[in-house]
Design an enzyme around this catalytic site. Structure first.
Site: not given
Length: 265
Positions: A100, A161, A187-188, A209-210
């Protein structure tokens, strides 16, 4: 579900949820969340792996590689040169052609540097990698990355994040409609409804992830994200009803007995 598998290069997966390894309270919670998510791919930041643990273990030792494929990433790189070097180190350390690509252009927003990302991807494709680039929600950039030979594109839904969800669904839809390779929103995504909305746009998978790691209960949130990804995908495949400006009765009006409206008091 009655669905085709997710195919990325020579790799095939049933789950359409990809998870990360950062920000978890403990490695034990991370492992439990991974299991609850049903994910088959986990991404690891090579430049942030600690090799000096007294136990002799690294982060990868806490990932069950009999069940999960490791997707190394180049997080922390700001130039194409650094990203290419990091990818080669990952291939040697982990024995995988998957990478990635992340090349950051701004340390505050963590938005990617498009020019450096494309340059890194072109080189890595030539070097035999299966390349998945993190990129802005830019249809032109995504098409150029596809033309460069990337196995998938990973447009952001919102800043890394941030948990803002899909900020520009129209760009994501354009990217997907024009793509001949998998589109993975990266992301997001902050909660299950964000995941379902993204999947309903027709994208092939999500990376998060977050949204899981920073939840009060990461394991429960991982289960929620799994269900949301599956529901969103199923809804997309089912085809939603058309939106209407006015009401449309749920029960057919044909053959109903006509009645006069009740008089007002």
């Amino acid at each position: 579900m009655d669905d085709e598998p997710l195919v990325i290069g020579a790799h095939t997966f049933r789950s359409r949820l990809i998870v990360g390894t950062g920000k978890y309270p403990t490695l034990a919670i991370m492992k439990a969340a991974h299991e609850a998510s049903g994910a088959e791919v986990v991404t690891v930041a090579i430049r942030r792996m600690h090799l000096d643990d007294k136990s002799g273990k690294t982060l990868v030792d806490y990932i069950d590689r009999t069940k999960m494929t490791v997707l190394p990433n180049t997080a922390g790189c700001y130039t194409a040169k650094d990203a290419v070097l990091t990818a080669k180190l990952a291939r040697e350390a982990l024995g995988t052609d998957l990478i990635k690509v992340e090349v950051i252009g701004d340390p505050e927003t963590l938005y990617p540097d498009t020019r450096e990302t494309i340059a890194a991807c072109e080189q890595l494709v030539r070097d035999g990698f299966t390349v998945l680039p993190y990129i802005g929600d830019d249809p032109v950039a995504c098409k150029r990355l596809e033309d460069a030979g990337c196995a998938a594109v990973m447009p952001l839904a919102a800043p890394i994040g941030s948990g803002l969800g899909v900020c520009n669904p129209y760009s994501i839809r354009i990217i997907k409609e024009r793509a001949g390779i998998p589109v993975i929103v990266d992301a997001g995504v902050g909660t299950a409804s964000d995941a379902a909305i993204a999947m309903e746009l027709g994208v092939d998978a999500l990376l998060m992830n977050t949204g899981i790691a920073a939840a009060r209960d990461p394991v429960r949130m991982a289960r929620a994200m799994k269900a949301a990804v599956e529901a969103g995908r199923d809804a997309f495949l089912a085809g939603r009803m058309p939106k209407r400006l006015f009401a449309s009765a749920s029960s057919p009006l044909q053959d109903l007995i006509a009645t006069e409206p009740a008089p007002r008091a």
